[in-house]
Structures are given as C-alpha cells and as structure tokens.
Design an enzyme around this catalytic site. Sequence first.
Site, short mmCIF file in Angstrom:
data_model
loop_
_atom_site.label_atom_id
_atom_site.label_comp_id
_atom_site.label_asym_id
_atom_site.label_seq_id
_atom_site.Cartn_x
_atom_site.Cartn_y
_atom_site.Cartn_z
N ASN A 6 13.20 37.55 56.49
CA ASN A 6 14.23 38.81 56.04
C ASN A 6 15.31 38.56 57.10
O ASN A 6 15.41 38.70 58.07
CB ASN A 6 13.37 40.15 56.52
CG ASN A 6 14.51 41.45 56.03
OD1 ASN A 6 15.68 41.22 56.17
ND2 ASN A 6 13.96 42.20 55.31
N HIS A 9 19.28 41.57 59.28
CA HIS A 9 19.81 41.57 60.51
C HIS A 9 21.03 40.64 61.00
O HIS A 9 21.65 40.72 61.77
CB HIS A 9 19.01 41.99 61.53
CG HIS A 9 18.21 43.30 61.57
ND1 HIS A 9 19.12 44.56 61.21
CD2 HIS A 9 17.03 43.83 61.09
CE1 HIS A 9 18.34 45.71 61.05
NE2 HIS A 9 16.76 45.01 60.99
N HIS A 42 16.91 43.17 51.80
CA HIS A 42 17.02 44.71 51.20
C HIS A 42 18.46 45.20 51.25
O HIS A 42 19.13 45.34 51.81
CB HIS A 42 16.33 45.44 52.23
CG HIS A 42 16.16 46.96 51.95
ND1 HIS A 42 15.43 48.17 52.55
CD2 HIS A 42 16.67 47.60 50.79
CE1 HIS A 42 15.27 48.95 51.95
NE2 HIS A 42 16.02 48.86 50.92
N ARG A 44 20.47 48.12 50.18
CA ARG A 44 20.47 49.30 50.50
C ARG A 44 21.75 50.09 49.72
O ARG A 44 22.56 49.42 49.49
CB ARG A 44 20.58 49.74 51.61
CG ARG A 44 19.22 49.59 52.42
CD ARG A 44 19.28 49.91 53.96
NE ARG A 44 18.00 49.84 54.57
CZ ARG A 44 17.05 50.94 54.57
NH1 ARG A 44 17.41 52.23 54.10
NH2 ARG A 44 15.90 50.80 55.43
N ARG A 48 24.39 48.94 54.27
CA ARG A 48 24.46 48.81 55.56
C ARG A 48 24.57 47.48 56.33
O ARG A 48 24.80 47.10 57.33
CB ARG A 48 23.55 49.78 56.38
CG ARG A 48 22.17 49.43 56.21
CD ARG A 48 21.15 50.18 56.97
NE ARG A 48 21.04 51.39 56.47
CZ ARG A 48 20.33 52.45 56.75
NH1 ARG A 48 19.27 52.24 57.78
NH2 ARG A 48 20.29 53.60 56.17
N GLU A 69 14.26 43.23 47.88
CA GLU A 69 13.64 44.52 48.40
C GLU A 69 14.59 45.55 48.10
O GLU A 69 15.73 45.34 48.28
CB GLU A 69 13.12 44.22 50.10
CG GLU A 69 12.33 45.29 50.37
CD GLU A 69 12.28 45.27 51.93
OE1 GLU A 69 12.80 46.07 52.76
OE2 GLU A 69 11.29 44.37 52.26
N THR A 100 12.71 51.03 56.99
CA THR A 100 11.72 51.44 56.01
C THR A 100 10.60 52.16 56.97
O THR A 100 10.16 51.64 57.54
CB THR A 100 11.08 50.59 55.30
OG1 THR A 100 12.53 49.88 54.33
CG2 THR A 100 10.39 51.22 54.00
N GLU A 151 2.76 44.75 48.88
CA GLU A 151 3.01 44.40 50.13
C GLU A 151 2.46 45.53 51.30
O GLU A 151 2.93 46.62 51.27
CB GLU A 151 4.44 44.25 50.50
CG GLU A 151 4.77 43.84 52.03
CD GLU A 151 6.38 43.57 52.14
OE1 GLU A 151 6.69 43.71 53.49
OE2 GLU A 151 6.92 43.22 51.24
N HIS A 191 6.25 44.29 58.06
CA HIS A 191 6.96 45.53 58.89
C HIS A 191 6.43 45.42 60.30
O HIS A 191 5.44 45.84 60.37
CB HIS A 191 6.93 46.89 58.17
CG HIS A 191 8.05 47.87 58.86
ND1 HIS A 191 8.99 47.79 58.13
CD2 HIS A 191 7.80 48.60 59.71
CE1 HIS A 191 9.79 48.86 58.86
NE2 HIS A 191 9.18 49.42 59.65
#
Length: 241
Positions: A6, A9, A42, A44, A48, A69, A100, A151, A191
């Site tokens: 992922n 970030h 992801h 959003r 962000r 995602e 999440t 998931e 996660h």
Amino acid sequence: MQLLVNIDHIATLRNARGEGYPDPIEAAKVCEQAGASGIVFHLRKDRRHIKTEDVYRLKETVNGNLDFEMAATDEMLTISKDVNPELVTLVPESREELTTEGGLDMETVFEDFRDRVFPVYADTDIAISLFVDPNKKDIELAAELGSDAIELHTGTYANASNEADKQSELKRLRDGAEQAHKLGMNVNAGHGLNLDNLQPLVNEVPHLNDISIGHALVSSALFDGLDETVKKFLLIMNTAN
C-alpha cells in the site's frame, strides 16, 4: 501468498509539501522490482493521500495486481470501473478516522451492496473483495453476495496488548480464513501488519492469498530503503510454516 504494498503514505509525504515528490508511482515501481506482487491504494473522498490522477498513472504503470481500496460511493464505483483494476476492496470510510478502523458491518450494507454495488461490476473482469472482521456472520454474508474474496481485518490482532489477546485474535483469524476458504472465497489480510507481527500471522492463518502492508513498510523504508524493506517482508512470508 503474495505481498501487495500500500503506497498511500508515499503520497501523504508528497502532499505535505506539494512539491510533486516522492512520487507514489515511482515507489510502486521500486516495490514491484523488489518482488512485490502488486500495489494497493485507497482513494478517499477527501483525497488526503492518493489523488485521482495517481490512480490512472498507477493503472498504466503497475505490472502486477492493482487493488483499488475504496468506500462504495457512486463516485468511487464510477472511477474504479473506468480504471479497471484487477481487484476492488470495499471498506468502511469515515471522514474523521486516521485510518480504516474496522471491517464492514455486513448486515447494514448487505442490501445496498446487493442492489447497487455488485451489479456495477457484473459486466467486468474486476474481482470484488470485502474488508471484514473475522466474524462468522459477516463472512457468510460476503459469500451470499457472491464476493470473490474477503480481506480479513488484522488490526485487532496487530494492536493486541498481551499474548493472550493476540492468540485469541489469531484463532479468530484462523477460523475466519477456514470459513471463507470453504465458502469458495479467496482470503486476503491486512491492517497494522509489521515486521514484528507478520510471522505469527502467516504461520497460523491458512489459505492467505494477498497480504496488504503499507504504513509499517513505508515507515521502515525511511531507515532501510524501500527495496530492502520490501525484501524483508517477503522473506518473512516466504519462510512461513
């Protein structure tokens, strides 16, 4: 068992200064070159971290699996169908959350997903995964909807404060994976996973297909480099019992 990285970030760091770097698409290339089987992001509502333009660039660049995602909003359904990733993972999303916070409440979303969401992908090759806690009823409802995968939310396991709680959560994840596998769904997980807690998970939980890791991997990469960090996570996965 595959590692999907992922890269949200990487985009968070880029957006902090708005300078255009570090580029999440370049990070995706490094991760794949280091052995990752694909990329997760992801998108959003508030953008962000990942931006809409990033999504299309990732589709053009990523050679492995691309996991989109998202919350099941009309906007995201439209964008995801246009992008045509290999997989969409539907997650709950709250504007106030930092990340999440748990799995979908399947009893709450079931009718909406059945009537509005799943039909969007009926004429595509896009697989659907539902982000769920390892609860028997949620997994049953995911299968009833015809989801290709679940998931498993591993955050409760990752945040367990003592060994007894960790072992209890591992059992829940193990039972959930067995149940989903018997119901014909692929089993993904993600996660809160890091270099310290990944090994017990991959040793104890069967039938794992895609493992999604982001924040901890990017954080470790600040000290060890992205290429080297991806290889460290892969080493753990490749030596699972």
